[in-house]
Design an enzyme around this catalytic site. Structure first.
Site, mmCIF file in Angstrom:
data_model
loop_
_atom_site.group_PDB
_atom_site.id
_atom_site.type_symbol
_atom_site.label_atom_id
_atom_site.label_comp_id
_atom_site.label_asym_id
_atom_site.label_seq_id
_atom_site.Cartn_x
_atom_site.Cartn_y
_atom_site.Cartn_z
ATOM 1 N N ASP A 72 -10.564 -5.624 7.308
ATOM 2 C CA ASP A 72 -9.648 -4.862 6.452
ATOM 3 C C ASP A 72 -9.916 -3.377 6.618
ATOM 4 O OD1 ASP A 72 -8.301 -6.907 5.287
ATOM 5 O OD2 ASP A 72 -9.537 -6.993 3.481
ATOM 6 N N LYS A 125 -4.232 -3.163 5.517
ATOM 7 C CA LYS A 125 -3.048 -2.405 5.157
ATOM 8 C C LYS A 125 -3.229 -0.983 5.660
ATOM 9 C CE LYS A 125 -2.385 -4.945 0.968
ATOM 10 N NZ LYS A 125 -2.368 -4.970 -0.449
ATOM 11 N N MET A 174 -6.656 -0.393 -7.733
ATOM 12 C CA MET A 174 -5.317 -0.041 -7.211
ATOM 13 C C MET A 174 -4.503 0.655 -8.291
ATOM 14 S SD MET A 174 -4.736 -3.680 -5.269
ATOM 15 C CE MET A 174 -5.682 -4.623 -6.471
HETATM 16 N N1 SAH Z 1 -12.253 -6.684 -2.914
HETATM 17 C C1 SAH Z 1 -12.360 -5.284 -3.273
HETATM 18 C C2 SAH Z 1 -11.108 -4.768 -3.924
HETATM 19 C C3 SAH Z 1 -9.898 -4.787 -3.009
HETATM 20 S S1 SAH Z 1 -8.465 -4.131 -3.770
HETATM 21 C C4 SAH Z 1 -13.583 -5.114 -4.186
HETATM 22 O O1 SAH Z 1 -14.134 -6.097 -4.664
HETATM 23 O O2 SAH Z 1 -14.000 -3.978 -4.403
HETATM 24 C C5 SAH Z 1 -8.519 -2.460 -3.227
HETATM 25 C C6 SAH Z 1 -8.896 -1.556 -4.370
HETATM 26 O O3 SAH Z 1 -10.296 -1.590 -4.578
HETATM 27 C C7 SAH Z 1 -8.599 -0.096 -4.134
HETATM 28 O O4 SAH Z 1 -7.244 0.223 -4.412
HETATM 29 C C8 SAH Z 1 -9.527 0.553 -5.137
HETATM 30 O O5 SAH Z 1 -9.015 0.427 -6.438
HETATM 31 C C9 SAH Z 1 -10.735 -0.345 -5.034
HETATM 32 N N2 SAH Z 1 -11.755 0.166 -4.104
HETATM 33 C C10 SAH Z 1 -12.205 -0.411 -2.993
HETATM 34 N N3 SAH Z 1 -13.185 0.319 -2.425
HETATM 35 C C11 SAH Z 1 -13.359 1.391 -3.226
HETATM 36 C C12 SAH Z 1 -14.243 2.513 -3.201
HETATM 37 N N4 SAH Z 1 -15.148 2.683 -2.238
HETATM 38 N N5 SAH Z 1 -14.146 3.415 -4.205
HETATM 39 C C13 SAH Z 1 -13.262 3.265 -5.214
HETATM 40 N N6 SAH Z 1 -12.397 2.225 -5.275
HETATM 41 C C14 SAH Z 1 -12.459 1.300 -4.304
#
Ligand code: SAH
Length: 254
Positions: A38, A60, A173
């Site tokens: 991803d 994406k 998100m």
């Molecule tokens: N599976 C991931 C989430 C995927 S959805 C998890 O458990 O973290 C994608 C969302 O995750 C982004 O839109 C944001 O809201 C958050 N996200 C992922 N990585 C991030 C990061 N390093 N800092 C802040 N938000 C993050």
């Protein structure tokens, strides 16, 4: 290590800093011959793959068209059946807004074995990077992990119920529809003075954060250009965010 049944590993890579990978994740990366990745996954994570491993980006692009989920499923099944050791690398934890459940179902339906390796989720590790303990018992009886961006046609969170729950709200998100979310929470009874925080690109060298209030959240995010990927925290625990100077040690070298 050959298995009789083709297998795929769904691997959570954590929020960024490769030092936040689990030992199990590193071992799986070292074994893999094919990696489907991803685009939220930090490039540093891929250093643990063998040089000969094939890396297939399937994420994406800036929230636009993604590789269709059905295609990802087919690709994983085809590669695993060919005898490749397939890892599916996801940001954070594969089972938190990562479609990990759907991928497990598809793989199992195709007769494959699935191993899931949990990762640190951004909704907990992100706030922690700025000193926010999301379930601090002095401030909240628990936490709700919610999406600020419901699937098209899907049900979004019940913001009014969340507003009155007393739970810390951790919104994934959440940037694109922040205005609507804030309005719904205010309509649900949360005051403009409710503490709030945003952390963008947590645990990466690009990390930025802002501690504010629900009333000022939207303007602050726009003014400071805090962009996706970002976690929005709403609730009294946001008060506990550390001052920048005290946070230096919280962000790894990446
Ligand atoms: N599976 C991931 C989430 C995927 S959805 C998890 O458990 O973290 C994608 C969302 O995750 C982004 O839109 C944001 O809201 C958050 N996200 C992922 N990585 C991030 C990061 N390093 N800092 C802040 N938000 C993050």
């Amino acid at each position: 290590m050959k298995t009789m049944t083709p297998a795929v590993t769904l691997l959570g890579a954590g929020p960024g800093d490769p030092e936040l990978l689990t030992i199990k994740a590193v071992k799986a990366l070292r074994r893999a011959t094919v990696a489907l990745v991803d685009d939220l996954v930090d490039p540093g994570v891929l250093r643990y793959l063998r040089r000969s491993a094939r890396v297939i980006p399937v994420g994406k692009r800036g929230g636009c068209a993604s590789t269709p989920q059905a295609f990802i499923h087919k690709l994983m099944v085809a590669e695993a059946r060919r005898g490749e050791r397939v890892v599916r690398i996801k940001g954070g934890d594969p089972f938190v807004f990562g479609r990990g459940g759907e991928e497990c179902d598809a793989l199992r339906a195709a007769g494959l074995q699935v191993e899931v390796i949990s990762g640190l989720t951004a909704g907990i590790a992100g706030p922690a990077a700025i000193g926010i303990p999301v379930t601090d018992r002095r401030h909240a009886p628990g936490v709700a992990l919610v999406t600020g961006h419901a699937q098209d046609g899907g049900r979004g969170p019940d913001w009014a119920a969340l507003a009155s729950s007393g739970l810390t709200l951790v919104i994934y998100m959440g940037v694109a529809r922040l205005a609507a979310t804030v309005r719904a929470l205010r309509d649900g009874g949360l005051s403009a003075a409710t503490p709030a925080a945003v952390v963008s690109a947590a645990h990466t060298p690009r990390q930025r954060q802002r501690v504010t209030t629900l009333g000022a959240l939207e303007a602050d995010v726009a003014h400071h250009g805090l962009a996706s990927p970002a976690i929005v925290v709403v609730g009294d625990v946001a008060r506990l965010a550390s001052r920048p100077a005290a946070m230096a040690g919280a962000v790894g070298s990446g």
